[in-house]
Design a protein around this motif. Structure first.
Motif, short mmCIF file in Angstrom:
data_model
loop_
_atom_site.label_atom_id
_atom_site.label_comp_id
_atom_site.label_asym_id
_atom_site.label_seq_id
_atom_site.Cartn_x
_atom_site.Cartn_y
_atom_site.Cartn_z
N PHE B 101 42.49 40.49 48.07
CA PHE B 101 41.53 41.57 48.30
C PHE B 101 42.26 42.86 48.59
CE2 PHE B 101 39.46 37.61 49.04
CZ PHE B 101 38.21 37.78 48.48
N GLU B 102 41.60 43.98 48.23
CA GLU B 102 42.29 45.26 48.38
C GLU B 102 42.30 45.79 49.81
OE1 GLU B 102 38.87 48.40 46.98
OE2 GLU B 102 39.94 47.26 45.42
N SER B 103 41.55 45.15 50.70
CA SER B 103 41.58 45.57 52.10
C SER B 103 41.28 44.36 52.99
CB SER B 103 40.55 46.67 52.38
OG SER B 103 39.24 46.14 52.25
N VAL B 104 41.65 44.48 54.25
CA VAL B 104 41.35 43.42 55.23
C VAL B 104 39.83 43.27 55.35
CG1 VAL B 104 41.47 42.81 57.68
CG2 VAL B 104 43.51 43.65 56.50
N GLU B 105 39.12 44.42 55.38
CA GLU B 105 37.67 44.38 55.55
C GLU B 105 37.01 43.57 54.44
OE1 GLU B 105 39.60 47.10 55.89
OE2 GLU B 105 39.40 47.08 58.09
N LYS B 106 37.44 43.83 53.19
CA LYS B 106 36.85 43.10 52.06
C LYS B 106 37.20 41.62 52.13
CE LYS B 106 36.09 46.90 48.98
NZ LYS B 106 36.44 47.65 47.77
N ALA B 107 38.41 41.32 52.55
CA ALA B 107 38.81 39.90 52.67
C ALA B 107 37.98 39.21 53.74
CB ALA B 107 40.30 39.81 53.00
N VAL B 108 37.77 39.90 54.87
CA VAL B 108 36.97 39.31 55.96
C VAL B 108 35.53 39.11 55.50
CG1 VAL B 108 36.01 39.78 58.26
CG2 VAL B 108 38.45 40.18 57.82
N GLN B 109 34.97 40.14 54.84
CA GLN B 109 33.57 40.05 54.34
C GLN B 109 33.40 38.91 53.36
OE1 GLN B 109 32.73 43.90 52.70
NE2 GLN B 109 32.73 44.91 54.71
N SER B 110 34.45 38.61 52.59
CA SER B 110 34.33 37.60 51.53
C SER B 110 34.03 36.21 52.08
CB SER B 110 35.60 37.55 50.68
OG SER B 110 36.65 36.94 51.42
N PHE B 111 34.29 36.01 53.37
CA PHE B 111 33.99 34.71 53.96
C PHE B 111 32.48 34.54 54.21
CE2 PHE B 111 38.53 34.92 55.09
CZ PHE B 111 38.95 33.64 54.75
N GLY B 112 31.77 35.67 54.14
CA GLY B 112 30.31 35.61 54.27
C GLY B 112 29.83 35.51 55.71
#
Lengths: 142, 112
Positions: B101-112
């Motif tokens: 993911f291009e950012s930590v925020e997007k990676a964290v959000q991807s877990f739902g």
């Protein structure tokens, strides 16, 4: 015996990964005067770390009585690095590809593949009295 | 190499800084990842934005943690993979193994 021996073009350390940092500092300090761009500098630094790790772990089997020597020469247009251990050598042909099948997810076995990918030339030689020499070349501008 | 550990919305975010090349610092990072997994943390993001470079030891740490958390029914994802580390993942064909993911925020959000 002193732990780290330094010369203008050479550093020698005991066979422990604890000294990787010192070897890296030696390499990066020497390379900063060579006119390498940042990416090539990183390619060389990563490759030296790989070769030294192999020399410590597989060559010298972490025997602190044995040493690993790194020689770095800047001979424009290329940088020549030799990493030498005091181990029993190995057969470079006998190393499996980390890209084949289940090897992709194996935790080890990528070191030589990575340094061959990042450097312009890599060869191995074996000293008659024991010890492997990994010779690597990176062209400054290519 | 040093690293920080933070929790964001139930996701553990590990942020190493410097070079991951073996030696005592890399062992500490490896041990911390395995410790988190043994504590049943099932969502881990490794933020690579401040990693100058890594060698095969760094890749081994990522793979070891990836397998350990997968075996524990969890997921490990990467954020901010730099061009240099991306190149290493590419040549070792690990780019398809890790979700990036291009950012930590997007990676964290991807877990739902």
């Amino acid at each position: 015996m002193s732990k780290i021996k330094r010369g203008k073009n050479i550093v020698s350390v005991p066979s422990s990964l604890d000294y990787l940092k010192e070897v890296d500092e030696f390499v990066e300090t020497r390379l900063k005067s060579a006119g390498l761009d940042e990416n090539k500098l990183a390619d060389v630094a990563i490759s030296v770390a790989e070769a030294v790790t192999n020399a410590v772990v597989h060559g010298n089997k972490c025997n602190l009585k044995k040493r690993v020597q790194v020689e770095l020469k800047i001979e424009s247009p290329r940088i020549i690095i030799k990493v030498q251990d005091q181990g029993n050598g190995f057969d470079p042909q006998n190393i499996g590809s980390p890209l084949e099948g289940n090897n992709v997810l194996k935790e080890a076995g990528r070191g030589i593949f990575i340094l061959k990918s990042l450097m312009d030339e890599v060869d191995f030689s074996f000293e008659p009295e024991g010890g492997t020499v990994v010779r690597m070349v990176k062209y400054i501008k290519k | 190499m040093d690293f920080t550990v933070n929790e964001k919305n139930g996701v553990m975010v590990i942020s190493p800084q410097g070079k991951i090349m073996g030696g005592p610092d890399a062992t500490k990072l490896h041990d911390k990842l395995l410790e988190l997994i043994s504590q049943d943390k099932k969502r881990i993001v490794i933020d690579l934005s401040q990693v100058d470079w890594m060698n095969s030891t760094g890749l081994s740490i990522l793979i070891s943690a990836f397998i350990a958390i997968r075996d524990n029914q969890g997921e490990l994802k990467l954020a901010n993979v730099t061009e240099r580390i991306g190149k290493l993942l590419e040549i070792t064909r690990l780019t398809k193994v890790f979700e990036k993911f291009e950012s930590v925020e997007k990676a964290v959000q991807s877990f739902g």
